[in-house]
Design a protein around this motif. Structure first.
Motif, PDB file in Angstrom:
ATOM      1  N   LEU A   1       9.967   2.244   6.424  1.00 45.93           N
ATOM      2  CA  LEU A   1      10.472   3.608   6.262  1.00 45.93           C
ATOM      3  C   LEU A   1      10.980   3.828   4.840  1.00 45.93           C
ATOM      4  CD1 LEU A   1      12.349   4.047   9.667  1.00 45.93           C
ATOM      5  CD2 LEU A   1      10.167   5.067   9.010  1.00 45.93           C
ATOM      6  N   GLU A   2      11.627   2.805   4.299  1.00 47.37           N
ATOM      7  CA  GLU A   2      12.104   2.897   2.926  1.00 47.37           C
ATOM      8  C   GLU A   2      10.947   3.044   1.940  1.00 47.37           C
ATOM      9  OE1 GLU A   2      15.468   2.211   1.017  1.00 47.37           O
ATOM     10  OE2 GLU A   2      15.632   3.646   2.654  1.00 47.37           O
ATOM     11  N   ALA A   3       9.835   2.375   2.240  1.00 50.39           N
ATOM     12  CA  ALA A   3       8.678   2.411   1.349  1.00 50.39           C
ATOM     13  C   ALA A   3       7.905   3.714   1.447  1.00 50.39           C
ATOM     14  CB  ALA A   3       7.751   1.236   1.647  1.00 50.39           C
ATOM     15  N   GLY A   4       8.209   4.517   2.487  1.00 53.36           N
ATOM     16  CA  GLY A   4       7.556   5.819   2.578  1.00 53.36           C
ATOM     17  C   GLY A   4       6.763   6.071   3.832  1.00 53.36           C
ATOM     18  N   ALA A   5       6.856   5.182   4.846  1.00 54.80           N
ATOM     19  CA  ALA A   5       6.154   5.432   6.109  1.00 54.80           C
ATOM     20  C   ALA A   5       6.794   6.624   6.818  1.00 54.80           C
ATOM     21  CB  ALA A   5       6.217   4.199   6.996  1.00 54.80           C
ATOM     22  N   ASP A   6       5.958   7.423   7.467  1.00 54.50           N
ATOM     23  CA  ASP A   6       6.469   8.561   8.232  1.00 54.50           C
ATOM     24  C   ASP A   6       6.799   8.176   9.665  1.00 54.50           C
ATOM     25  OD1 ASP A   6       6.002  11.066   6.396  1.00 54.50           O
ATOM     26  OD2 ASP A   6       4.214   9.817   6.205  1.00 54.50           O
ATOM     27  N   ASP A   7       6.136   7.144  10.171  1.00 57.38           N
ATOM     28  CA  ASP A   7       6.387   6.688  11.533  1.00 57.38           C
ATOM     29  C   ASP A   7       5.791   5.293  11.669  1.00 57.38           C
ATOM     30  OD1 ASP A   7       7.222   6.631  14.148  1.00 57.38           O
ATOM     31  OD2 ASP A   7       5.865   8.195  14.867  1.00 57.38           O
ATOM     32  N   TYR A   8       6.107   4.602  12.771  1.00 55.63           N
ATOM     33  CA  TYR A   8       5.546   3.289  13.033  1.00 55.63           C
ATOM     34  C   TYR A   8       5.495   3.078  14.539  1.00 55.63           C
ATOM     35  CZ  TYR A   8      10.435   2.071  13.861  1.00 55.63           C
ATOM     36  OH  TYR A   8      11.715   2.049  14.334  1.00 55.63           O
ATOM     37  N   CYS A   9       4.633   2.183  14.978  1.00 57.89           N
ATOM     38  CA  CYS A   9       4.623   1.756  16.384  1.00 57.89           C
ATOM     39  C   CYS A   9       3.959   0.386  16.447  1.00 57.89           C
ATOM     40  CB  CYS A   9       3.910   2.762  17.284  1.00 57.89           C
ATOM     41  SG  CYS A   9       2.198   3.065  16.861  1.00 57.89           S
ATOM     42  N   GLN A  10       4.164  -0.316  17.547  1.00 56.51           N
ATOM     43  CA  GLN A  10       3.601  -1.653  17.684  1.00 56.51           C
ATOM     44  C   GLN A  10       2.096  -1.578  17.909  1.00 56.51           C
ATOM     45  OE1 GLN A  10       5.617  -4.470  20.176  1.00 56.51           O
ATOM     46  NE2 GLN A  10       7.630  -3.622  19.723  1.00 56.51           N
ATOM     47  N   LYS A  11       1.386  -2.623  17.486  1.00 56.51           N
ATOM     48  CA  LYS A  11      -0.074  -2.599  17.546  1.00 56.51           C
ATOM     49  C   LYS A  11      -0.610  -2.559  18.975  1.00 56.51           C
ATOM     50  CE  LYS A  11      -2.493  -4.843  14.487  1.00 56.51           C
ATOM     51  NZ  LYS A  11      -3.075  -5.878  13.623  1.00 56.51           N
ATOM     52  N   ASN A  12       0.178  -3.051  19.938  1.00 56.78           N
ATOM     53  CA  ASN A  12      -0.305  -3.054  21.323  1.00 56.78           C
ATOM     54  C   ASN A  12       0.093  -1.798  22.086  1.00 56.78           C
ATOM     55  OD1 ASN A  12       2.412  -3.558  21.479  1.00 56.78           O
ATOM     56  ND2 ASN A  12       2.246  -5.168  23.031  1.00 56.78           N
ATOM     57  N   LEU A  41       1.177  12.731   2.089  1.00 56.07           N
ATOM     58  CA  LEU A  41       0.152  12.321   3.050  1.00 56.07           C
ATOM     59  C   LEU A  41       0.810  11.543   4.189  1.00 56.07           C
ATOM     60  CD1 LEU A  41      -2.852  12.034   3.839  1.00 56.07           C
ATOM     61  CD2 LEU A  41      -2.915   9.947   2.439  1.00 56.07           C
ATOM     62  N   PRO A  42       0.709  12.000   5.442  1.00 55.94           N
ATOM     63  CA  PRO A  42       1.363  11.300   6.565  1.00 55.94           C
ATOM     64  C   PRO A  42       0.789   9.896   6.760  1.00 55.94           C
ATOM     65  CG  PRO A  42       0.668  13.517   7.210  1.00 55.94           C
ATOM     66  CD  PRO A  42       0.034  13.231   5.885  1.00 55.94           C
ATOM     67  N   VAL A  43       1.666   8.920   6.965  1.00 50.03           N
ATOM     68  CA  VAL A  43       1.254   7.531   7.172  1.00 50.03           C
ATOM     69  C   VAL A  43       1.990   6.960   8.375  1.00 50.03           C
ATOM     70  CG1 VAL A  43       1.115   5.213   6.192  1.00 50.03           C
ATOM     71  CG2 VAL A  43       0.826   7.208   4.703  1.00 50.03           C
ATOM     72  N   LEU A  44       1.229   6.419   9.336  1.00 50.55           N
ATOM     73  CA  LEU A  44       1.805   5.728  10.491  1.00 50.55           C
ATOM     74  C   LEU A  44       1.468   4.252  10.360  1.00 50.55           C
ATOM     75  CD1 LEU A  44       1.972   6.738  14.165  1.00 50.55           C
ATOM     76  CD2 LEU A  44       0.926   4.543  13.611  1.00 50.55           C
ATOM     77  N   MET A  45       2.474   3.392  10.441  1.00 56.30           N
ATOM     78  CA  MET A  45       2.282   1.957  10.288  1.00 56.30           C
ATOM     79  C   MET A  45       2.215   1.273  11.646  1.00 56.30           C
ATOM     80  SD  MET A  45       2.108   1.716   7.027  1.00 56.30           S
ATOM     81  CE  MET A  45       2.048  -0.077   6.892  1.00 56.30           C
ATOM     82  N   LEU A  46       1.310   0.309  11.763  1.00 56.31           N
ATOM     83  CA  LEU A  46       1.172  -0.489  12.982  1.00 56.31           C
ATOM     84  C   LEU A  46       1.823  -1.842  12.752  1.00 56.31           C
ATOM     85  CD1 LEU A  46      -2.546   0.261  13.908  1.00 56.31           C
ATOM     86  CD2 LEU A  46      -0.495   1.272  14.917  1.00 56.31           C
ATOM     87  N   PHE A 100       0.830  -1.206   0.000  1.00 55.33           N
ATOM     88  CA  PHE A 100       0.000   0.000   0.000  1.00 55.33           C
ATOM     89  C   PHE A 100       0.867   1.261   0.000  1.00 55.33           C
ATOM     90  CE2 PHE A 100      -1.768   3.263   2.926  1.00 55.33           C
ATOM     91  CZ  PHE A 100      -2.774   3.764   2.100  1.00 55.33           C
ATOM     92  N   LEU A 101       1.908   1.256   0.833  1.00 55.86           N
ATOM     93  CA  LEU A 101       2.813   2.405   0.897  1.00 55.86           C
ATOM     94  C   LEU A 101       3.453   2.678  -0.461  1.00 55.86           C
ATOM     95  CD1 LEU A 101       4.716   2.001   4.287  1.00 55.86           C
ATOM     96  CD2 LEU A 101       3.415   4.005   3.556  1.00 55.86           C
ATOM     97  N   GLU A 102       3.931   1.634  -1.089  1.00 54.48           N
ATOM     98  CA  GLU A 102       4.587   1.794  -2.388  1.00 54.48           C
ATOM     99  C   GLU A 102       3.628   2.366  -3.424  1.00 54.48           C
ATOM    100  OE1 GLU A 102       6.019  -2.107  -3.122  1.00 54.48           O
ATOM    101  OE2 GLU A 102       7.787  -1.898  -1.824  1.00 54.48           O
ATOM    102  N   ALA A 103       2.371   1.877  -3.421  1.00 54.00           N
ATOM    103  CA  ALA A 103       1.380   2.391  -4.365  1.00 54.00           C
ATOM    104  C   ALA A 103       1.024   3.834  -4.042  1.00 54.00           C
ATOM    105  CB  ALA A 103       0.125   1.507  -4.331  1.00 54.00           C
ATOM    106  N   LEU A 104       0.910   4.129  -2.761  1.00 54.28           N
ATOM    107  CA  LEU A 104       0.545   5.482  -2.329  1.00 54.28           C
ATOM    108  C   LEU A 104       1.621   6.482  -2.718  1.00 54.28           C
ATOM    109  CD1 LEU A 104      -1.737   6.902  -0.567  1.00 54.28           C
ATOM    110  CD2 LEU A 104      -0.077   6.791   1.302  1.00 54.28           C
ATOM    111  N   ARG A 105       2.864   6.149  -2.415  1.00 53.55           N
ATOM    112  CA  ARG A 105       3.963   7.081  -2.715  1.00 53.55           C
ATOM    113  C   ARG A 105       4.249   7.160  -4.222  1.00 53.55           C
ATOM    114  NH1 ARG A 105       2.769   9.578   1.620  1.00 53.55           N
ATOM    115  NH2 ARG A 105       3.794   8.908   3.528  1.00 53.55           N
ATOM    116  N   GLY A 106       3.734   6.201  -4.981  1.00 51.17           N
ATOM    117  CA  GLY A 106       3.891   6.262  -6.426  1.00 51.17           C
ATOM    118  C   GLY A 106       2.942   7.258  -7.080  1.00 51.17           C
ATOM    119  N   ASP A 107       1.979   7.750  -6.308  1.00 52.74           N
ATOM    120  CA  ASP A 107       1.035   8.746  -6.799  1.00 52.74           C
ATOM    121  C   ASP A 107       1.431  10.100  -6.215  1.00 52.74           C
ATOM    122  OD1 ASP A 107      -1.141  10.438  -7.303  1.00 52.74           O
ATOM    123  OD2 ASP A 107      -2.609   8.819  -7.069  1.00 52.74           O
ATOM    124  N   LYS A 108       1.821  11.027  -7.081  1.00 55.71           N
ATOM    125  CA  LYS A 108       2.319  12.317  -6.594  1.00 55.71           C
ATOM    126  C   LYS A 108       1.275  13.082  -5.783  1.00 55.71           C
ATOM    127  CE  LYS A 108       1.103  14.832 -10.834  1.00 55.71           C
ATOM    128  NZ  LYS A 108       1.647  15.669 -11.934  1.00 55.71           N
TER     129      LYS A 108
END
Length: 565
Positions: A523-534, A505-510, A492-500
């Motif tokens: 992060l390489e794919a374009g995530a702005d931040d991440y945290c664990q689901k719990n 658009l900020p994206v946080l990954m769980l 999803f990140l790769e597709a999202l960042r492929g669209d200018k």
């Protein structure tokens, strides 16, 4: 010290250890631990002496001879057998502290680790002679590197909201499962760790014992041990004990707050885990309503140096709980059947221990094999609720089982594409968040959390649905799961960042578990931040707020935001 500590007093035999007596011993133990911390003591020994006992405090992690003690305190008319019985009922083999996924400690310990306040762990051993306890040792009194229990037991998103809310009660009764061998972590030790002032009582074998528990619960929060792996079943069993006396039953129901079950399963090694098809034999072990689609996969370790080629690395928690609210209480007092109570609990969010395990399997935390070592079935009442109510709630079955949720607010006729356009078109509106999560329960809870903070929320089942949603419903930020069917979070990140139109658009990954390689790829794919689901909900909200602030700062000054870190 005798002025600072209330004397635990004396009782006749261990069998006569009443609820009031347990409350007094619990208070004495807490005061003793607090005093040790105040005096920088690292260990203590409680020695039986006729009559009474003597407490010796030591500066080293292991108690020494009485002459090495930094201080000693005598308590007349105190009886060590009851004290030993109580502290040993609280002690378990806790996993190592400091975030280490190592195996359990070599000695039992008591841990108090609330969400707020000081955490402490105390090792417990007892020395007996001819069947009588002569000494209790408190070892390695430690306050370092101990995380809050809710951060370490792997609560799912729904339970991480319900449990703290239930524990906020100043008094009442919490039912919790107890490991008879006092080895593995169970509901009793989890609740006592989160609420150090809660008093652990005996299992109620008689109505007299239950009446004592009710009386104690009028003044403080008490934990009543139960022998069950189903919180509805545990609730019904305890209420059945009081059912012959309407007055006692009414008083019991009034005090009930929560029925909580906790068990431990092995955690899949994140270093060597790979996507694995579900073995048909595992599928057949599940109740039919809980069987996943044949295309579903799960993560299973292949064995590596990190996990000692066992495929597992540490442990994690499985939980099932019932918040005993007014609707549940009314059903009990009306004499409703177990099936009716289970259905109401299910509607309110209760899920069986097995369902919680399946959710964590599909999240990449554990495996079918590990969960089946804990549980592979559900109670008849819960099975009835699942069969009747579990329709759009099944984890990762077919795509038809899920549907894209309509946006909370109607989209503009002309959809703004860039962040600047999105901001200018709705500067006075709520901030909008898109939750991308294949687990219907977790997505629903995340939506509730963000709505409670004033956000307008849109939901999507996977990355493909998320992209479609963005075409019609603009958002300010995306919170996205990693492991999802059809299009996962990384794709999803790769597709999202492929669209200018969405490159800003900020994206946080769980993420399901801390995995350096996964986090780097995100992060390489374009995530702005991440945290664990719990992660705690307040931390998740704060991270999203931070992303929004950075996004706004970037639009205002495209250079200055680079200096923020």
């Amino acid at each position: 010290m005798s002025k600072q500590l209330s004397n635990p007093g004396q009782s006749g035999t261990i069998a006569e250890l009443s609820s009031k007596r347990r409350a007094k011993i619990h208070s004495f133990f807490l005061q003793l631990v607090d005093h040790a911390l105040k005096t920088n003591s690292k260990s203590a020994s409680l020695v039986a002496e006729e009559p009474g006992l003597t407490v010796h405090l030591f500066a080293k992690p292991q108690p020494g001879e009485p002459g090495d003690a930094t201080s000693s305190h005598r308590f007349e008319h105190s009886e060590i057998e009851s004290l030993a019985t109580y502290v040993q009922s609280l002690a378990r083999f806790w996993p190592a502290t400091g975030g280490s996924p190592a195996g359990p400690a070599k000695i039992r310990s008591i841990r108090f680790a609330p969400d707020e306040g000081r955490s402490v762990e105390v090792g417990i051993t007892a020395v007996s002679d001819k069947g009588h306890v002569k000494k209790i040792n408190l070892l390695n009194i430690n306050t370092n590197d101990i995380e809050a229990i809710s951060e370490t037991i792997t609560l799912n998103t729904s339970n991480s909201i319900v449990l703290p809310d239930s524990l906020a009660a100043s008094s009442g009764i919490i039912l919790a499962n107890s490991d008879d061998e006092k080895r593995h972590l169970d509901g009793c030790c989890v609740i006592s760790a989160l609420r150090r002032d809660a008093v652990l009582l005996e299992k109620p074998p008689t109505i007299a014992c239950l009446r004592e528990a009710i009386e104690t619960a009028e003044k403080t929060l008490v934990i009543l041990p139960v022998a069950s792996k189903d919180p509805v079943e545990a609730l019904i069993n305890v209420c059945s004990l009081a059912s012959k006396n309407k007055e006692t039953l009414a008083k019991l129901v009034e005090q009930l707050r929560l029925s909580f079950i906790h068990a431990q399963a092995k955690r899949v090694c994140s270093n060597c885990a790979k996507s694995t098809p579900i073995d048909p034999t595992n599928n057949e072990k599940l109740p039919e309503a809980l069987r996943p689609d044949r295309s579903q996969t799960y993560m299973f370790g292949r064995g590596c140096e990190k996990c000692g080629h066992t495929a597992y690395d540490g442990v994690m928690g499985l939980e099932s709980l019932v918040r005993i609210d007014e609707s549940i209480k009314s059903l009990i007092l009306e004499g409703a059947s177990a099936n009716e109570i289970a259905k109401q609990a299910y509607k309110k969010g209760t899920r069986s221990l097995l369902e919680d395990g399946l959710g964590k399997i599909y999240s990449g935390l554990t495996s079918f094999e590990a969960v089946f070592q804990v549980t592979s079935s559900v109670s008849p009442a819960m099975a009835s609720a699942i069969n009747e109510l579990r329709v759009d709630d099944q984890p990762a079955q077919s795509e038809a089982s899920f549907h894209q949720q309509a946006p909370i607010e109607t989209a503009e006729t002309e959809v703004p594409k860039t962040a600047a356009e999105r901001s200018s078109k709705k500067s006075d509106d709520k901030k909008r968040v898109l939750i991308v999560e294949d687990d219907a329960d977790q997505r629903a809870v995340l939506e509730l959390v963000f709505r409670a903070e004033g956000y307008a929320v849109t939901g999507a089942f996977n990355g493909k649905e998320a992209l479609k949603s963005l075409e019609s419903a603009p958002v300010d930020v995306v919170v996205c799961d990693v492991m999802m069917p059809e299009m996962n979070g990384e794709e999803f990140l790769e597709a999202l960042r492929g669209d200018k139109n969405y490159d800003d658009l900020p994206v946080l990954m769980l993420t399901a578990a801390g995995n350096t390689e996964t986090e780097y790829r995100l992060l390489e794919a374009g995530a702005d931040d991440y945290c664990q689901k719990n992660v705690q909900r307040k931390i998740l909200i704060k991270r999203v707020e931070r992303l929004l602030s950075r996004s706004e700062a970037k639009r205002a000054n495209p250079v200055e935001h680079l200096l923020a870190d």
